[in-house]
Each structure stands twice: as C-alpha cells, then as structure tokens.
Design a protein around this motif. Structure first.
Motif, short mmCIF file in Angstrom:
data_model
loop_
_atom_site.label_atom_id
_atom_site.label_comp_id
_atom_site.label_asym_id
_atom_site.label_seq_id
_atom_site.Cartn_x
_atom_site.Cartn_y
_atom_site.Cartn_z
N SER A 97 3.61 13.89 7.45
CA SER A 97 3.39 14.17 6.03
C SER A 97 4.32 13.35 5.14
CB SER A 97 3.61 15.65 5.75
OG SER A 97 2.68 16.42 6.46
N GLY A 98 3.84 13.10 3.93
CA GLY A 98 4.65 12.41 2.94
C GLY A 98 4.05 11.08 2.56
N ASP A 99 4.79 10.33 1.78
CA ASP A 99 4.34 9.02 1.32
C ASP A 99 4.87 7.94 2.25
OD1 ASP A 99 3.15 10.30 -0.80
OD2 ASP A 99 4.74 9.80 -2.23
N HIS A 100 3.96 7.06 2.65
CA HIS A 100 4.30 5.93 3.51
C HIS A 100 4.07 4.67 2.69
CE1 HIS A 100 4.48 8.62 7.01
NE2 HIS A 100 3.55 9.28 6.35
N LEU A 101 5.13 3.90 2.50
CA LEU A 101 5.10 2.77 1.58
C LEU A 101 5.11 1.45 2.34
CD1 LEU A 101 7.81 4.16 -0.87
CD2 LEU A 101 5.35 4.52 -0.95
N GLY A 102 4.06 0.65 2.13
CA GLY A 102 3.98 -0.67 2.71
C GLY A 102 3.15 -0.72 3.97
N LEU A 103 2.65 -1.90 4.25
CA LEU A 103 1.76 -2.11 5.39
C LEU A 103 2.43 -1.77 6.72
CD1 LEU A 103 -1.01 -3.07 6.29
CD2 LEU A 103 -0.16 -5.41 6.23
N GLU A 104 3.69 -2.12 6.87
CA GLU A 104 4.40 -1.83 8.12
C GLU A 104 4.50 -0.33 8.35
OE1 GLU A 104 8.84 -2.54 9.91
OE2 GLU A 104 7.90 -4.24 8.88
N VAL A 114 0.83 -1.21 0.00
CA VAL A 114 0.00 0.00 0.00
C VAL A 114 0.87 1.26 0.00
CG1 VAL A 114 -0.21 0.06 2.53
CG2 VAL A 114 -1.99 1.12 1.11
N ILE A 115 0.34 2.30 -0.65
CA ILE A 115 0.98 3.62 -0.63
C ILE A 115 0.00 4.59 0.02
CG2 ILE A 115 1.98 5.49 -1.99
CD1 ILE A 115 2.39 3.38 -4.24
N ASP A 155 -11.36 10.92 2.48
CA ASP A 155 -10.37 9.87 2.28
C ASP A 155 -10.67 9.23 0.93
OD1 ASP A 155 -9.54 10.49 4.82
OD2 ASP A 155 -9.86 8.49 5.65
N LEU A 156 -9.67 9.18 0.06
CA LEU A 156 -9.82 8.59 -1.26
C LEU A 156 -9.00 7.31 -1.30
CD1 LEU A 156 -10.83 8.76 -4.21
CD2 LEU A 156 -8.74 10.06 -4.72
N LEU A 157 -9.68 6.19 -1.41
CA LEU A 157 -9.04 4.89 -1.42
C LEU A 157 -9.05 4.32 -2.83
CD1 LEU A 157 -10.90 3.25 1.61
CD2 LEU A 157 -8.90 4.75 1.67
N THR A 158 -7.95 3.69 -3.22
CA THR A 158 -7.91 2.91 -4.44
C THR A 158 -7.93 1.45 -4.01
OG1 THR A 158 -6.58 4.61 -5.54
CG2 THR A 158 -6.66 2.43 -6.59
N VAL A 159 -8.94 0.72 -4.47
CA VAL A 159 -9.11 -0.68 -4.08
C VAL A 159 -9.01 -1.55 -5.32
CG1 VAL A 159 -10.62 -2.35 -2.97
CG2 VAL A 159 -10.64 0.03 -2.19
N ARG A 160 -8.08 -2.49 -5.28
CA ARG A 160 -7.87 -3.40 -6.41
C ARG A 160 -7.73 -4.82 -5.88
NH1 ARG A 160 -3.28 -1.17 -9.37
NH2 ARG A 160 -4.83 0.34 -10.06
N ASP A 161 -8.42 -5.74 -6.52
CA ASP A 161 -8.36 -7.16 -6.15
C ASP A 161 -8.66 -7.38 -4.66
OD1 ASP A 161 -7.67 -7.86 -8.79
OD2 ASP A 161 -5.53 -7.53 -8.37
N ARG A 216 -8.22 -5.40 -2.08
CA ARG A 216 -7.32 -4.79 -1.10
C ARG A 216 -7.14 -3.30 -1.41
NH1 ARG A 216 -8.22 -8.12 2.05
NH2 ARG A 216 -7.04 -9.97 2.50
N ILE A 217 -6.97 -2.50 -0.36
CA ILE A 217 -6.66 -1.08 -0.53
C ILE A 217 -5.19 -0.98 -0.93
CG2 ILE A 217 -6.50 1.17 0.61
CD1 ILE A 217 -8.67 0.05 2.61
N ILE A 218 -4.95 -0.40 -2.12
CA ILE A 218 -3.56 -0.29 -2.61
C ILE A 218 -3.01 1.12 -2.50
CG2 ILE A 218 -3.81 -2.27 -4.15
CD1 ILE A 218 -3.88 -0.13 -6.48
N GLU A 219 -3.91 2.11 -2.33
CA GLU A 219 -3.43 3.49 -2.23
C GLU A 219 -4.45 4.33 -1.47
OE1 GLU A 219 -0.96 6.55 -5.09
OE2 GLU A 219 -2.23 5.02 -6.03
N VAL A 220 -3.95 5.29 -0.69
CA VAL A 220 -4.79 6.18 0.11
C VAL A 220 -4.31 7.61 -0.09
CG1 VAL A 220 -5.55 6.78 2.44
CG2 VAL A 220 -5.14 4.38 1.86
#
Length: 131
Positions: free
Chosen positions: A44-51, A33-34, A104-110, A112-116
């Motif tokens: 602030s900023g981009d947080h990459l991955g579930l952890e 997820v991003i 909150d804008l979520l991108t959901v694919r397959d 799972r939430i892949i981007e927020v």
C-alpha cells in the motif's frame, strides 16, 4: 510517430499484462509515474517512478508465487486523459488466495501513463492476502 491516444496506451498496457509481457507493459509508463496502491498491506501507498512500480509488480509476483493475474472484464471508459478499466485480479500463495473485481484508473498524457489509481471490491480481503 504520431501520439497515441489514452485508449490505445491503456489497451497496449492491459494487453501486454494479459500476455505476461512485463517489458511492454512497463514501457507504457512515464519515468515519473505515480502509482497509488490502496489498502493497509505491505504494498500500500504511493510508488513514485518507473523503478518503484517495477519493484512493486515484481514483489506482487513474488508474494503470489508467480500466480498473480489481472484480466480486463469490460470496455475501457475514457474521459479526456483518464481511462477507467474494469478488471478482475487473482492470486494464490500457500494458505491464501484472492479473486475479486476492481477498477484501474489510468491517467495518460503525451502517450504515457503518468498516474495509476486502483480500486478493489474487497479491500480487507486484499490486505489479508498481501499481508
């Protein structure tokens, strides 16, 4: 097991957050997820991955002394794999508080939430609260 629609995944995520069920909320995210946190503050900023997203949410709870809350304030709006949800979020800590609307804008694919992407009505006030 059938694939869950973006609307169902988003509803599961927000329902879990509303109950304080962080494990179920986090289970809706893809491992890669991003999360795009707006503003100019410590989060602030981009947080990459579930952890990283789990650490971000944990940090927000710590700074807000466990008071951070998010509530859905209207119906989800779905456009394909995008789900926009109006929210209200609040928190308080010694000497400061915040309470404002956002989206909150979520991108959901397959399933799972892949981007927020997050939007708040008063970025300067949010920055001041988070520091």
């Amino acid at each position: 097991m059938s694939e869950q629609t973006p609307a169902v995944v988003a509803a599961t995520y927000f329902d879990a957050l509303g109950r304080g069920d962080v494990p179920t909320a986090l289970a809706q995210f893809d491992e890669a997820v991003i999360w795009h946190q707006p503003g100019a503050n410590r989060f602030s900023g981009d947080h990459l991955g579930l952890e990283a997203v789990g650490a971000l949410l944990g940090g927000m709870m710590e700074v807000s002394q466990g008071s951070f809350q998010l509530a859905v304030t209207g119906p989800a709006m779905v456009n394909g794999e995008l789900v926009a949800v109006p929210v209200r979020f609040s928190g308080r800590r010694e000497g400061a508080s915040m309470d404002m609307a956002g989206v909150d804008l979520l991108t959901v694919r397959d399933g799972r939430i892949i981007e927020v992407h997050l939007f708040s009505e008063d970025g300067a006030a949010e920055d001041a609260f988070w520091g």
